[in-house]
Design a protein around this motif. Structure first.
Motif, PDB file in Angstrom:
ATOM      1  N   ARG A  89       0.857  -1.178   0.000  1.00 19.47           N
ATOM      2  CA  ARG A  89       0.000   0.000   0.000  1.00 19.47           C
ATOM      3  C   ARG A  89       0.890   1.223   0.000  1.00 19.47           C
ATOM      4  O   ARG A  89       1.660   1.388   0.953  1.00 19.47           O
ATOM      5  N   PRO A  90       0.857   2.052  -0.987  1.00 20.92           N
ATOM      6  CA  PRO A  90       0.075   1.966  -2.222  1.00 20.92           C
ATOM      7  C   PRO A  90       0.593   0.864  -3.155  1.00 20.92           C
ATOM      8  O   PRO A  90       1.680   0.335  -2.946  1.00 20.92           O
ATOM      9  N   SER A  91      -0.181   0.543  -4.163  1.00 22.78           N
ATOM     10  CA  SER A  91       0.081  -0.631  -4.994  1.00 22.78           C
ATOM     11  C   SER A  91       1.424  -0.597  -5.725  1.00 22.78           C
ATOM     12  O   SER A  91       2.014  -1.643  -5.979  1.00 22.78           O
ATOM     13  N   TRP A  92       1.947   0.581  -6.069  1.00 23.07           N
ATOM     14  CA  TRP A  92       3.220   0.643  -6.788  1.00 23.07           C
ATOM     15  C   TRP A  92       4.392   0.166  -5.950  1.00 23.07           C
ATOM     16  O   TRP A  92       5.454  -0.152  -6.466  1.00 23.07           O
ATOM     17  N   THR A  93       4.226   0.058  -4.637  1.00 24.96           N
ATOM     18  CA  THR A  93       5.358  -0.345  -3.800  1.00 24.96           C
ATOM     19  C   THR A  93       5.827  -1.766  -4.110  1.00 24.96           C
ATOM     20  O   THR A  93       7.023  -2.024  -4.129  1.00 24.96           O
ATOM     21  N   LEU A  94       4.915  -2.677  -4.339  1.00 26.55           N
ATOM     22  CA  LEU A  94       5.310  -4.052  -4.659  1.00 26.55           C
ATOM     23  C   LEU A  94       6.053  -4.118  -5.976  1.00 26.55           C
ATOM     24  O   LEU A  94       6.982  -4.917  -6.152  1.00 26.55           O
ATOM     25  N   GLU A  95       5.698  -3.286  -6.924  1.00 27.28           N
ATOM     26  CA  GLU A  95       6.359  -3.260  -8.234  1.00 27.28           C
ATOM     27  C   GLU A  95       7.804  -2.762  -8.115  1.00 27.28           C
ATOM     28  O   GLU A  95       8.699  -3.250  -8.790  1.00 27.28           O
ATOM     29  N   HIS A  96       8.040  -1.812  -7.240  1.00 26.45           N
ATOM     30  CA  HIS A  96       9.364  -1.177  -7.127  1.00 26.45           C
ATOM     31  C   HIS A  96      10.196  -1.670  -5.959  1.00 26.45           C
ATOM     32  O   HIS A  96      11.366  -1.324  -5.858  1.00 26.45           O
ATOM     33  N   TRP A  97       9.608  -2.453  -5.045  1.00 23.17           N
ATOM     34  CA  TRP A  97      10.323  -2.906  -3.860  1.00 23.17           C
ATOM     35  C   TRP A  97      11.430  -3.874  -4.234  1.00 23.17           C
ATOM     36  O   TRP A  97      11.221  -4.844  -4.943  1.00 23.17           O
ATOM     37  N   LYS A  98      12.633  -3.588  -3.775  1.00 21.70           N
ATOM     38  CA  LYS A  98      13.789  -4.454  -4.025  1.00 21.70           C
ATOM     39  C   LYS A  98      14.306  -4.941  -2.686  1.00 21.70           C
ATOM     40  O   LYS A  98      14.591  -4.169  -1.801  1.00 21.70           O
ATOM     41  N   LYS A  99      14.398  -6.252  -2.538  1.00 26.26           N
ATOM     42  CA  LYS A  99      14.890  -6.841  -1.287  1.00 26.26           C
ATOM     43  C   LYS A  99      16.391  -6.812  -1.249  1.00 26.26           C
ATOM     44  O   LYS A  99      17.076  -6.857  -2.195  1.00 26.26           O
TER      45      LYS A  99
END
Length: 58
Positions: A48-58
């Motif tokens: 949340r917001p939805s773009w975070t999963l797209e850009h999240w780098k572990k």
């Protein structure tokens, strides 16, 4: 920590592309964003917001 350091340390200029998630209107990712800081309980891996999963780098 942000509250305690406000006015005591140098800050990045407003046009540097560094944001706090709390400062983003409607959670929209600005075009110039190069870093988004997640203070508090909202974390990028929560999606949340939805773009975070797209850009999240572990």
């Amino acid at each position: 920590m942000s509250h305690k350091l406000f006015g005591r340390v140098k800050l990045w200029p407003q046009d540097s592309g560094i944001y706090s998630i709390r400062d983003l209107k409607d959670g929209q990712l600005p075009d110039d964003a190069c870093l988004v800081q997640f203070n508090g309980t909202s974390k990028p891996w929560h999606g949340r917001p939805s773009w975070t999963l797209e850009h999240w780098k572990k």
